[in-house]
Every structure is written in structure tokens, then in C-alpha cells.
Scaffold this active site. Structure first.
Site, PDB file in Angstrom:
ATOM      1  N   ASN A   9       2.040  -9.622  -1.297  1.00  0.00           N
ATOM      2  CA  ASN A   9       2.167  -8.601  -1.819  1.00  0.00           C
ATOM      3  C   ASN A   9       3.422  -8.446  -2.412  1.00  0.00           C
ATOM      4  O   ASN A   9       4.556  -8.415  -1.674  1.00  0.00           O
ATOM      5  CB  ASN A   9       1.789  -7.638  -0.764  1.00  0.00           C
ATOM      6  CG  ASN A   9       2.299  -6.160  -1.138  1.00  0.00           C
ATOM      7  OD1 ASN A   9       2.417  -5.822  -2.421  1.00  0.00           O
ATOM      8  ND2 ASN A   9       2.428  -5.271  -0.510  1.00  0.00           N
ATOM      9  N   LYS A  11       4.769  -6.085  -4.249  1.00  0.00           N
ATOM     10  CA  LYS A  11       5.666  -5.069  -4.486  1.00  0.00           C
ATOM     11  C   LYS A  11       6.143  -4.709  -5.652  1.00  0.00           C
ATOM     12  O   LYS A  11       5.605  -5.611  -6.650  1.00  0.00           O
ATOM     13  CB  LYS A  11       6.412  -4.884  -3.426  1.00  0.00           C
ATOM     14  CG  LYS A  11       5.810  -4.958  -2.080  1.00  0.00           C
ATOM     15  CD  LYS A  11       6.423  -4.417  -0.771  1.00  0.00           C
ATOM     16  CE  LYS A  11       5.600  -4.866   0.479  1.00  0.00           C
ATOM     17  NZ  LYS A  11       6.246  -4.174   1.740  1.00  0.00           N
ATOM     18  N   HIS A  95      -2.182   0.756   1.037  1.00  0.00           N
ATOM     19  CA  HIS A  95      -0.991   0.156   1.730  1.00  0.00           C
ATOM     20  C   HIS A  95      -0.111   1.249   2.166  1.00  0.00           C
ATOM     21  O   HIS A  95       0.004   2.328   1.729  1.00  0.00           O
ATOM     22  CB  HIS A  95      -0.260  -0.713   0.629  1.00  0.00           C
ATOM     23  CG  HIS A  95       1.040  -1.502   1.334  1.00  0.00           C
ATOM     24  ND1 HIS A  95       2.027  -0.788   1.525  1.00  0.00           N
ATOM     25  CD2 HIS A  95       1.182  -2.721   1.727  1.00  0.00           C
ATOM     26  CE1 HIS A  95       3.193  -1.713   2.158  1.00  0.00           C
ATOM     27  NE2 HIS A  95       2.214  -2.986   2.186  1.00  0.00           N
ATOM     28  N   GLU A  97       2.912   2.135   1.973  1.00  0.00           N
ATOM     29  CA  GLU A  97       3.816   2.588   1.158  1.00  0.00           C
ATOM     30  C   GLU A  97       3.201   3.423   0.167  1.00  0.00           C
ATOM     31  O   GLU A  97       3.942   4.606  -0.249  1.00  0.00           O
ATOM     32  CB  GLU A  97       4.607   1.295   0.350  1.00  0.00           C
ATOM     33  CG  GLU A  97       5.564   0.685   1.246  1.00  0.00           C
ATOM     34  CD  GLU A  97       5.974  -0.681   0.912  1.00  0.00           C
ATOM     35  OE1 GLU A  97       5.393  -1.344  -0.138  1.00  0.00           O
ATOM     36  OE2 GLU A  97       6.355  -1.555   1.854  1.00  0.00           O
ATOM     37  N   GLU A 167      -1.619  -3.762   9.466  1.00  0.00           N
ATOM     38  CA  GLU A 167      -0.018  -3.459   9.166  1.00  0.00           C
ATOM     39  C   GLU A 167       0.694  -2.577   9.968  1.00  0.00           C
ATOM     40  O   GLU A 167       0.816  -1.432   9.457  1.00  0.00           O
ATOM     41  CB  GLU A 167       0.326  -3.454   7.776  1.00  0.00           C
ATOM     42  CG  GLU A 167      -0.411  -4.695   6.850  1.00  0.00           C
ATOM     43  CD  GLU A 167       0.443  -4.804   5.650  1.00  0.00           C
ATOM     44  OE1 GLU A 167       0.820  -5.799   5.378  1.00  0.00           O
ATOM     45  OE2 GLU A 167       0.617  -3.932   4.661  1.00  0.00           O
ATOM     46  N   GLY A 173       8.713  -4.889   6.303  1.00  0.00           N
ATOM     47  CA  GLY A 173      10.048  -4.989   5.858  1.00  0.00           C
ATOM     48  C   GLY A 173      11.267  -4.865   7.055  1.00  0.00           C
ATOM     49  O   GLY A 173      12.415  -4.684   6.518  1.00  0.00           O
ATOM     50  N   SER A 213       6.319  -8.379   8.402  1.00  0.00           N
ATOM     51  CA  SER A 213       7.364  -9.339   8.479  1.00  0.00           C
ATOM     52  C   SER A 213       6.807 -10.552   9.058  1.00  0.00           C
ATOM     53  O   SER A 213       7.123 -11.137   9.997  1.00  0.00           O
ATOM     54  CB  SER A 213       8.318  -8.682   9.557  1.00  0.00           C
ATOM     55  OG  SER A 213       9.174  -7.713   9.270  1.00  0.00           O
TER      56      SER A 213
HETATM   57  P1  PGA Z   1       6.678  -7.521   4.676  1.00  0.00           P
HETATM   58  O1  PGA Z   1       5.616  -6.799   3.939  1.00  0.00           O
HETATM   59  O2  PGA Z   1       6.176  -8.840   5.032  1.00  0.00           O
HETATM   60  O3  PGA Z   1       8.037  -7.468   4.046  1.00  0.00           O
HETATM   61  O4  PGA Z   1       6.959  -7.055   6.026  1.00  0.00           O
HETATM   62  C1  PGA Z   1       4.397  -6.704   4.318  1.00  0.00           C
HETATM   63  C2  PGA Z   1       3.465  -5.769   3.554  1.00  0.00           C
HETATM   64  O5  PGA Z   1       4.267  -4.731   3.084  1.00  0.00           O
HETATM   65  O6  PGA Z   1       2.280  -5.962   2.992  1.00  0.00           O
END
Ligand code: PGA
Length: 256
Positions: A9, A11, A95, A97, A167, A173, A213
Site C-alpha cells: 500500500n 499511500k 483502510h 486512514e 491492521e 506506521g 509495521s
Molecule cells: P505500515 O502501513 O506497514 O507502514 O505500518 C500498513 C498499512 O497502513 O497498510
């Protein structure tokens, strides 16, 4: 049997030239990987050119979101038909976010999932609790709410075509990964919910990815868990080396 799916992903990262450089590198190194489904979800602006670049490869294309209507006066939105046009096979839906910053709800997730399935695009449906929810002992309640309402009114056949990504929001992140057993506990709970919504056989065949992560050094321990079938990778999918390493580590594991 469930195939391991590793999805990147991206982003809101990568201009077109940066994206093409990354994809060329992935293609060159990963061409012989067969037992892992490799998916990349770049920003909309890169989809067209990447679609062409990977058309003959083992890398599949996904988008990061879409609208539930097929067309209309929805300024700034992208429809399922537009994604189909670009040969997208996957779309991330719900997601955290999107939930946090763009008012995504279980209801909008549900509408988007239904549209994606109707047009034969695989939705990667994200679910997960926030830190305060985990600390308040509400993890399973939140997951149940996301799963039952996000996937509401899907037939068994439709459920069978969904991919779930667990998640935990506190792991996205942040560099904090859920411990493999901690993630497994939620994954097995999700599979049980899916079984209640369909049947045991259907639930056993649904891919449930972990996200938050994921890095090369924690991939194996996570995916070795009984109900963890791959990863949705953010930060570590933005560079060739870590993403390749994650995929190779996953490819070395037995299918479930
Ligand atoms: P990350 O993000 O691997 O940077 O923690 C995962 C995601 O948001 O799908």
C-alpha cells in the site's frame, strides 16, 4: 488452500517516474515467484502506466480506494469502472486512514465492497482497533463491528471472494508490530466470525492478511501463524529491498 498475498500500500507516495523505477526493480527481481500473490497499490496517478508495465508479469495491480457508485457527480472520486479500465484486480477498502481522516464508515465500506465484488475486483477489507480500544479491552468488539457491518448481507459466494486485512491501528506506521500470537488471536477470531456468516469451509478459504509495521524480519513469524495469510505492507513497500525481502521470506513458507 489459501494463497499467501503480499500487498504493498503505497499511500500518497511516489510520482510517476519514482513509481516506474520501483516497479521495474520489483519485476526484474521477483519474476520467478509463483507461490505468493504479489500486489501493489500505487496512487491513482500511477495506475495507468504501471498497469502497462506489469501486464505480462506476476505482479497484480490494486487501488487504494474507490467510490461505491459506478459514475456520477462525485468530484474527486474514482469509480470501479475506471479501475477495471486500468486492469486493477484489487482495491483496498476501509483502510484506517480513510476511516480516520475521510469519514469512512462500516456503511460506506459495505457499499464499496458490494460494488467491487459485483465488478469482479477483489476488495481488501481493512479492520482493526485503535490503541485506546485495545487498552479498554474492546478489540474483539471493534473487530466484530467492522467485520459484521462492513461485510453485511454478502452471500457465501461473495464472502469467499473477499480478502481481509487485520491492521491494528496502533501498529500502522509506528514501528510497533503486533506480536505474532497477539495477531493470531485476532485472525482466528475473524475466521470464526466469517464461519458464522457463511460456513466453515468458506471461512477456511478466505485470505486474512496482517498489516502494521510489517518488515522483512517479522514477516516469517507472522505468516507462520495458522490464520495469517500474508501482509498488507505500507512503509516497507516503498523501497525495492525490503519489499522484495518480505515477499521472498513469505515465499519460503508452506501454504495453508
Ligand atoms: P505500515 O502501513 O506497514 O507502514 O505500518 C500498513 C498499512 O497502513 O497498510
Amino acid at each position: 488452500m489459501r494463497k499467501i498475498i503480499i500487498a504493498g500500500n503505497w499511500k500518497m507516495y511516489k510520482t510517476i517516474s519514482e513509481a516506474l523505477e520501483l516497479v521495474n526493480g520489483l519485476k526484474r527481481i521477483l519474476y520467478n515467484i509463483e507461490n505468493v500473490e504479489i500486489v501493489i497499490c500505487p496512487p491513482y496517478t500511477c495506475l495507468d502506466q504501471i498497469s502497462e508495465l506489469i501486464s505480462e508479469s506476476n505482479i497484480k495491480l490494486g487501488a487504494q480506494d474507490m467510490h461505491w457508485e459506478t459514475e456520477g457527480a462525485f468530484t474527486g472520486e474514482v469509480s470501479v469502472l475506471m479501475l477495471k479500465d486500468l486492469s486493477c484486480r484489487y482495491v483496498i477498502i476501509g483502510h484506517s486512514e480513510r476511516r480516520q481522516y475521510f469519514s469512512e464508515t462500516n456503511e460506506t465500506v459495505n457499499k464499496k465492497v458490494k460494488t467491487a465484488l459485483k465488478y469482479n475486483i477483489t476488495p481488501i477489507v481493512c479492520v482493526g482497533e485503535k490503541l485506546e480500544e485495545r487498552q479498554a479491552g474492546k478489540t474483539f468488539q471493534i473487530i466484530e463491528d467492522h467485520i459484521k457491518n462492513g461485510l453485511k448481507d454478502l452471500s457465501k459466494e461473495e464472502l469467499a471472494r473477499v480478502v481481509i486485512a487485520y491492521e491494528p491501528v496502533w501498529a500502522i506506521g509506528t514501528g510497533l508490530t503486533a506480536k505474532p500470537e497477539q495477531a493470531q488471536e485476532v485472525h482466528s477470531f475473524i475466521r470464526k466470525l466469517l464461519s458464522d456468516m457463511s460456513d466453515e469451509e468458506t471461512a477456511q478459504n478466505i485470505t486474512i492478511q496482517y498489516g502494521g509495521s510489517v518488515k522483512p524480519d517479522n514477516t516469517k513469524d507472522l505468516i507462520k501463524q495458522k490464520d495469517i495469510d500474508g501482509a498488507l505492507v505500507g512503509g516497507a513497500s516503498l523501497k525495492i529491498d525490503p519489499f522484495v525481502e518480505i515477499i521472498k521470506n513469505a515465499a519460503g513458507l508452506e501454504a495453508k
